[in-house]
Enzyme design. Sequence first.
Site, PDB file in Angstrom:
ATOM      1  N   TYR A   1       0.817  -1.210   0.000  1.00  0.00           N
ATOM      2  CA  TYR A   1       0.000   0.000   0.000  1.00  0.00           C
ATOM      3  C   TYR A   1       0.850   1.259   0.000  1.00  0.00           C
ATOM      4  CZ  TYR A   1      -3.958  -2.985   1.274  1.00  0.00           C
ATOM      5  OH  TYR A   1      -4.938  -3.940   1.282  1.00  0.00           O
TER       6      TYR A   1
ATOM      7  N   LYS B   1      -0.598  -8.090  -2.121  1.00  0.00           N
ATOM      8  CA  LYS B   1      -1.998  -7.702  -2.043  1.00  0.00           C
ATOM      9  C   LYS B   1      -2.059  -6.228  -2.393  1.00  0.00           C
ATOM     10  CE  LYS B   1      -5.535  -7.001   1.541  1.00  0.00           C
ATOM     11  NZ  LYS B   1      -5.630  -6.413   2.887  1.00  0.00           N
TER      12      LYS B   1
END
Lengths: 260, 260, 260, 260, 260
Positions: E146, E177
Site C-alpha cells: 500500500y 496484495k
Amino acid sequence: MLDIDDSPITRNGNLLILAYDHGLEHGPVDFEDVPESADPEHVFKVAQHDAVTALAVQKGVAETYYPEYEDDVNLLVKLNGTSNLWQTEPYSPKNCTVEYAAEIGADAVGYTMYAGSNREGEMFEEFREVQEEARKYDLPVIMWAYPRGQPVKNDKKTDTIAYASRIGLELGADVAKVKYAGSQDAMEEVVDLSGRMKVVMSGGSKKSDRAFLSDVHDTVSAGGHGLAVGRNVFQREEPSGILGKLEGVVFEGKGVDGVL
Amino acid sequence: MLDIDDSPITRNGNLLILAYDHGLEHGPVDFEDVPESADPEHVFKVAQHDAVTALAVQKGVAETYYPEYEDDVNLLVKLNGTSNLWQTEPYSPKNCTVEYAAEIGADAVGYTMYAGSNREGEMFEEFREVQEEARKYDLPVIMWAYPRGQPVKNDKKTDTIAYASRIGLELGADVAKVKYAGSQDAMEEVVDLSGRMKVVMSGGSKKSDRAFLSDVHDTVSAGGHGLAVGRNVFQREEPSGILGKLEGVVFEGKGVDGVL
Amino acid sequence: MLDIDDSPITRNGNLLILAYDHGLEHGPVDFEDVPESADPEHVFKVAQHDAVTALAVQKGVAETYYPEYEDDVNLLVKLNGTSNLWQTEPYSPKNCTVEYAAEIGADAVGYTMYAGSNREGEMFEEFREVQEEARKYDLPVIMWAYPRGQPVKNDKKTDTIAYASRIGLELGADVAKVKYAGSQDAMEEVVDLSGRMKVVMSGGSKKSDRAFLSDVHDTVSAGGHGLAVGRNVFQREEPSGILGKLEGVVFEGKGVDGVL
Amino acid sequence: MLDIDDSPITRNGNLLILAYDHGLEHGPVDFEDVPESADPEHVFKVAQHDAVTALAVQKGVAETYYPEYEDDVNLLVKLNGTSNLWQTEPYSPKNCTVEYAAEIGADAVGYTMYAGSNREGEMFEEFREVQEEARKYDLPVIMWAYPRGQPVKNDKKTDTIAYASRIGLELGADVAKVKYAGSQDAMEEVVDLSGRMKVVMSGGSKKSDRAFLSDVHDTVSAGGHGLAVGRNVFQREEPSGILGKLEGVVFEGKGVDGVL
Amino acid sequence: MLDIDDSPITRNGNLLILAYDHGLEHGPVDFEDVPESADPEHVFKVAQHDAVTALAVQKGVAETYYPEYEDDVNLLVKLNGTSNLWQTEPYSPKNCTVEYAAEIGADAVGYTMYAGSNREGEMFEEFREVQEEARKYDLPVIMWAYPRGQPVKNDKKTDTIAYASRIGLELGADVAKVKYAGSQDAMEEVVDLSGRMKVVMSGGSKKSDRAFLSDVHDTVSAGGHGLAVGRNVFQREEPSGILGKLEGVVFEGKGVDGVL
C-alpha cells in the site's frame, strides 16, 4: 536491592564517596584553584584517607591509576558521563560497560539519571541494563539522581529531590545521590520517600567548612547515609582536614561544633 | 591504559604518526599540489622512513596496500571517518570494527571524537565499544580529540584543547591527538590535564619547515609525546627531508636550529 | 581488496555489469518503451550474452529467476535499494543480508552509497557491515558511488566523482561504479584517485550507440575497468546488438569506429 | 492467551490488582494525604488482604520488599514506567526485562501501552518483546491500555476505551486494564470488543466508597473481570475497609448496597 | 520465491484470504453494522468456508482462537499493524516475530509495506528480516502493498499500484496484495510488472455483490491470483453467500452473471 552494609563501600552503614569525574563533566575549570587536583594520582592519594569509603572515577582514570591503589582505595566506576561542551537535551551516554568495570576491579558502579529530560526514556532503559548486569556481578549501583531538563523548573525543591530519589528506589538503585534539600526537615522528606534505599547528599560547589559540614550533619540526622563529595574536598589545599571532620560527622555521630 | 612504550608504534616513548585519511576526509583537494600523494603506494613508501612509528589509514587502504609493507610499516587503522560533503551536526561514523582491524594486521586503532557536537553522546558510546574491544586485542587506542559543533566557539583555546585531551584520559584512550595550543606553555597545560596519557600534536595544514618544527619542538618540550602529521609531510615534494628533521626533534632531543 | 581478476565477474580484468534494479528504483516508467523488459526472464536471457560478466538484481528477482540461469549468468545481488516514491534525505535501506545473498548463489554483492547525504553516516556503517561480512564469503563488493544530497550541488563535477570513487577505496570496496565524468581526461583523474580499486562507468539514461560507446571507450582508455549498464541495454529493442559492440570496446580493445 | 483462571493472580476468574507504581509515575504528591503510603512496606502489608490477587510494583520495590512477603502476596512486576517530570510525546520506557521479573519471583508482568501516541510504534514493538518473552516463562501479561497523545481528543469515549482494549487482544495481552467507560452499557461495549481477553477497570483518582464501588459493580456486571486499584485503596486511612467491600463485589457477586 | 501452489493457502493456484485485522487497524467502527463480527470466534467460523484459503489475523487473535480451528482454517499471521489513533508518517510496527508466528501454527505470514512513506526505509529493513526469517520456516510471505505518504498523491493510479506490486517482487514477497486498479486492463499492467509473483486484489470497503464480484473477476481475468477480503465478507449478514460466489469466480472460472 543489595545489602551493602557488609560491602567495602560502606562503613557503619554509611558512605563517603569521593567523586572525581570533573575532568569529564566540567573540564579544566574545576582544577584551576588547586592545580595538582588535575592529577588523578593526587586524588587517589587523597582517597586513601580512612574517611573515604569509595572513589568514583570514569573508566580511563580507573584503569590507569587504580592498580597501584587497589589495596587502599575502593573503586566506584562511573559508567556514564558527558562533557559540558554541548547544549541540547540533558543526556549522559554510557562510556563503560558493567562487565568492563568489573574486570578492572570495581567495587560498585555509578550512573547519572536526568529524570525530567526529554531523553529520560533512553536513560531509564540504559539504567535497566546497568542495574540488571550489575546484579550478575553483585555490584552495588549508585544513582546520581539529578532531575534536569526544560520542564524541571527548580531542581532544589524538596518534592523534586524526593521524587528523584524515589525514582532510584523504583528502578532498583542501591544508593541515590541527591542534592541537599535545604534543611534537615526537607532531607527527612527525601529519606521518607526513599524506602530502604540509602540516600547520600551531593557535595556540590565549594563552601566554607561550617556551612558544608552543617548540610552533611542535617543529612545524616535526617536518616541519610552520608555523602558524595568532590570539589569540597579536592578544591581544598589540605583535603585531609575536611575529610577528618567529615569522618566525625558521617561515621562517628559527632556534631558540627564537635569536629570544628 | 596500555603501556605502549614497548609497542612498535612508539620509539623512545614518543610517536610520529603519518596520517593519511585525507582521501576520505577531504577528497581530491589535498592531493592537488603533489599528485602522486593520491597514490597510497607513494605514501606507504614514505612511511618506511625510520622517523615514522605508525601509518594511519582507513580500512580499505589498509587491506589493499599494507600486506606488501607489513615488514616496514606499523599499521594504525583509523576506525571512523566521514566525507566533507555533508553539512549537519559533526559526527564520524565507524566504518571498521576493531576485530576487522586486528585481522588485517593493525598495530593500533584510531577514533575521531567530536566532543561538543550534539552527537557527542553517540560518539562516546561508540568509543566505549572501540576501547573495550581494543583491549581484547591488546591494541592501543589513539583518540583524534577534536572539539567541534555549534557550542564550540573556538577550538584553538588552550582550555578547550586541554578539555578535549582530558576526555581522552577519562574515556580510556592511550594517546590523544590534539591541535597545537599555540605555545609551549599552553601545551604544558594540555599535558598537565592529560595525566599519564600521551598527547601528540596534530600537524594540520601545510606550513614552512621552521614554523612547523617549532610547534613540534614546543609540544615535545611541554611533555607531549610527538605528533601525527599528514599534509605537512605528503604535501612536500620530498617528504624524507622533513621526516629527517622531525626525527631529530621528536626522538633525538634536538632543537629546531639543530635540525634545520 | 579482493583480487577479482580470477573471479567470474571479470573478463580480462574488466567488467560489464548488466544492472536491472530499475523495477525497485524507478518503477514501471523504465519499462514503457520496451514492455518485455519488465519481465525479469527477458533480462536474464539478455544477460546470457558473453559480454555480460554479471547481472545485478535485487534479492526477490534473484531468488525467483536465477536458479534457471545459474549456469549461464553470474549473479550480483544488490543489497540495498529504495523506491523513488518518497522524498526526504537520500538513503538506501538494506533489503538483503550478505548471508542471504550468498545462500542464493551470489558471485558478488552491490551497495549504493549516497555520500553527501545527511544520512551518509548510517550508510557508512551499513557498508561496513556489508563489506566485512562479504569478506567472510569471499564475495567482491561493488559500490554504486553516487554523491547525493542538498550539499552536493553538482554530482557531475570531476572532483565530486573522483571523491565518490575514492570513498570506495577508503571504505574497502573492490569496484566503484561512478557517473561518466565527461571526458577521458576527467575519467583519468577519477581513476588516479581510486588507487588499485577498479572503477566502472555507470550507463545512465539511454543514448545513441555512438555517444554511449564513446563514453565507454573514454572510460576504458582512462584506465577504467568497464561499465555497469541498464537502460542503454534493456531499453533497446535488440540488446544483443549493443552488447556485441560493448564487448569489442570493453574486452577486446577496439575503438568506437571499429565496432560500429 | 494464557488460561489464567488457575493462576494465583485470579480468584474465581476475577482479579483485584493493587497498583502501586505511583512513586515512579506521579511522585510524592500521591502520598501526601496518607504519608505512610509512601512506605512500600505499608502497601505490601495492605496487599496481604484476601481481596488482593496481585500487587503491581516496579522492579526496585519488588526486589527490595517482595522476599519478605512472597508467601502472602502475588507479585505483578510492572515492566515499564515513566516519571511525570518530562513533557514530550507519551512513551513509557521499559525499565525491567521479563527475565529479571521472573528471577525476582513475578507471578505476572504489566506493560503500559499509550496507543495514539506518535511513539505507539515503538511501544508496539517493545510489547512484542515483552509478550513473547513472557510466554517463555508462562507469565500472564497485563496491558495498562491507555490511549494518549495529541490525536486522542477524549480518552473517556466508549469507542476509544473499547479500541484500546481490543488492541490488547490483538497484540496478545491476557488482561487489559482500561478506564471505566461511564456506565454498565458502555463497559459492555468494551467487553464485547475484547473477545476472550479479560478486562479490568482502572481505579483512577480517589472517590467516595459508593461512587467507586458502583463503577466496579457496573464493570463486573458488564462481564469485566475486576479491577486494578491504587489510590482508592492506599489513599484511604483504613484500606482494609474498602478492600472488604471490593471483595464482595468482585468475587462474591454482591451488590453495592449489599457491601455498604 | 516459494512455490506456493502446493501450499495449503492456495487452491488451484489461487488465494482467497479472509483478512481480519480490523480490530487493530480501524477499531470498533468496522464492527458496528454486524456486531457479532467483533467476535473473533464468529469470523473463525466464517473462515471454515471452503472458499477461504487462509485467515489473516494478528498474533493475539491467532494464539487465542486458532487452536480450536486448526483443522479447518489455514492461518496467516499478520506480523505488523498499527492503530489509526495516531497521525504522523505512515509506519506499521512489527508486533509479532516470524518465529512466534511459526510456533503458534502459521501457514503463512503477512507484512504491510507503506512504500512512499518517509519511513519506507525502516519498513524495507524490517521486511528483509521477516522475509529471510520466513524462508527458514518455509513460510510464504504476503505483502500488503500500500503506497502511502505525503509524496503519494494518488494511490489508485495504475502506475502506483503496479510499482507497489513490483516492489513486492523485488524484495522477495511471494504474494502481493494490492488495491484494485480500476479495470481489467489496468490490473493486467499490474500483473505484468509483477513477474512470477502472485498478485491478489484487496477487498476494500463494502460494495454491492455485483460491483465487488466484477472487480474480482477483472483481477482474475487479468492474471491475478485471487483476493484478500475483509469487510466485504464479514460486514455482510450472511457471509457464506458472498463466499460461495467468490468461490465460483476465483477457483472455478465462473463469470459474474454465472454466480449471481
